[in-house]
Design an enzyme around this catalytic site. Structure first.
Site, short mmCIF file in Angstrom:
data_model
loop_
_atom_site.label_atom_id
_atom_site.label_comp_id
_atom_site.label_asym_id
_atom_site.label_seq_id
_atom_site.Cartn_x
_atom_site.Cartn_y
_atom_site.Cartn_z
N ARG A 58 0.85 -1.20 0.00
CA ARG A 58 0.00 0.00 0.00
C ARG A 58 0.88 1.24 0.00
NH1 ARG A 58 -3.32 -3.42 3.47
NH2 ARG A 58 -2.42 -2.60 5.40
N LYS A 97 -10.68 15.29 6.06
CA LYS A 97 -11.88 14.93 5.27
C LYS A 97 -12.84 14.07 6.08
CE LYS A 97 -12.88 11.34 2.24
NZ LYS A 97 -12.64 10.45 1.09
N LYS A 133 -16.79 19.24 -0.88
CA LYS A 133 -16.46 18.15 -1.82
C LYS A 133 -17.75 17.43 -2.20
CE LYS A 133 -13.65 13.98 -2.32
NZ LYS A 133 -12.31 13.44 -2.17
P1 13P Z 1 -13.49 9.00 -5.83
O1 13P Z 1 -12.94 10.15 -6.62
O2 13P Z 1 -12.89 7.68 -6.22
O3 13P Z 1 -14.99 8.99 -5.78
O4 13P Z 1 -12.99 9.19 -4.35
C1 13P Z 1 -13.04 10.43 -3.78
C2 13P Z 1 -13.25 10.31 -2.33
O5 13P Z 1 -12.47 10.82 -1.58
C3 13P Z 1 -14.43 9.59 -1.84
O6 13P Z 1 -14.57 9.80 -0.47
#
Ligand code: 13P
Length: 336
Positions: free
Chosen positions: A44, A134, A217
């Site tokens: 990873r 996030k 987001k």
């Molecule tokens: P994706 O762009 O693969 O949807 O992932 C973004 C993300 O951070 C989802 O929580």
């Protein structure tokens, strides 16, 4: 200008976007096993480190969202991963929710957990170098959903999370994701996404969040992946802009979209049109996981020692999305 606003602008300005490399070990295991690579902490790290050492980190990537395992790892060179990232000029970030669980009394929906002990965890992440975070709340669309319980509880959690993060001197990425899974129309996606985002800002305001120091987001407005009535990319961009214009307060500095299962090219093309048609004051950029990493991962899995080849593929995707974040992408550039 507040410190938080400065961090947000550093991440999002000049066409830069976010690399969402914060897949949980469970999700990362699925991704690695899908290309026949064993999911060990070393593998990873190796894949992620290959991306973090790419040239495009300097010009294209303003922030990287890490997972708890990665933020605590060190690179081959002995450098701590957050230092490796900040040395490229990008801001290290961290996913702080602990995942989505079944929501009591609405068992087909999810509630995102992670508030218990969050204040203490945030202090540790700040010490490790994180300057943004996030948290993802997730909603599915059907005739009945998202329910009021799901909308209220997840937006409330997003607001409590944001308050703790700002208290700790970091920028919260606020991610209310309305999934593209299902047969629903783009119009349904528009209605439900607008409802979720509006409720989200209602809660953020109640919790006295400094809106100049957050990054939203969201998903783009798309028809469900099983819908028979797909809409054009141009319509995606116009509906997405209309939704955000009427639901997001002006103080918010920027919006960084998730890719949500769109193909790499689709995610780039839609972002490009959103920027071409952008009639708002918001910076509109990317915070992609799959749409930045898919091809690079596929290539890497064939020869995990060929870091240069993997980086070339990642650099190309990052560059294309950074052009799209300025409305300067075109499909001819893909083959150059
Ligand atoms: P994706 O762009 O693969 O949807 O992932 C973004 C993300 O951070 C989802 O929580």
């Amino acid at each position: 200008m507040s410190e938080l606003n400065k961090i947000a602008l550093k991440i999002l300005s000049n066409g830069k976007g976010i690399l969402a490399a914060d897949e949980s070990n469970g999700t990362m295991t699925k991704r690695l096993e899908s290309v026949n690579i064993q999911s060990s902490p070393e593998n990873r790290l190796l894949f992620r480190e290959t991306l973090f050492l790419s040239e495009s980190m300097m010009d294209c990537i303003g922030g990287v969202i890490l997972y708890d395992e990665t933020i605590n790892q060190s690179s081959n060179s002995g450098k701590k991963i957050p230092t490796l990232i900040s040395d490229t000029g990008a801001v290290p970030g961290i996913k702080v929710d602990t995942g989505a669980k079944v929501l009591a009394n609405s068992s087909e929906e999810k509630i995102t957990e992670g508030l218990d002990g969050l204040r203490e965890r945030l202090k540790d992440y700040y010490q490790l170098g994180a300057r943004f975070t996030k948290w993802r709340g997730v909603y599915n669309i059907s005739k009945k959903y998202p329910s009021q319980i799901a909308i209220n509880s997840n937006t409330h959690a997003l607001a409590r999370y944001s308050a703790l993060v700002q208290e700790c001197g970091m920028v919260p990425v606020v991610e209310p994701e309305v999934l593209m899974d299902g047969e629903h129309s783009a119009e349904d996606c528009f209605t439900k996404t607008s409802e979720v985002i509006q409720k989200c800002f209602e809660e953020l305001i109640i919790h006295k969040i400094d809106l100049t120091g957050i990054i939203l987001k969201p998903n783009m407005i798309l028809a469900g992946n099983k819908s028979k009535n797909k809409i054009s990319n141009e319509e995606v961009s116009l509906k997405t802009l209309k939704c955000l214009k009427q639901s997001v307060p002006n103080e918010v500095p920027g919006i960084a979209f998730l890719s949500g299962g769109q193909s790499e090219i689709e995610a780039t093309e839609n972002l490009n049109l959103i920027n071409k048609n952008n009639n708002t004051n918001f910076i509109m950029t990317y915070s992609y996981g799959r749409a930045l990493q898919q091809s690079a991962l596929k290539f890497w899995s064939k020869d995990i020692k060929d870091s240069k080849g993997t980086q070339n593929i990642f650099n190309h995707r990052a560059k294309m999305n950074t052009l799209a974040a300025q409305g300067k992408w075109s499909s001819e550039l893909e083959n150059k």
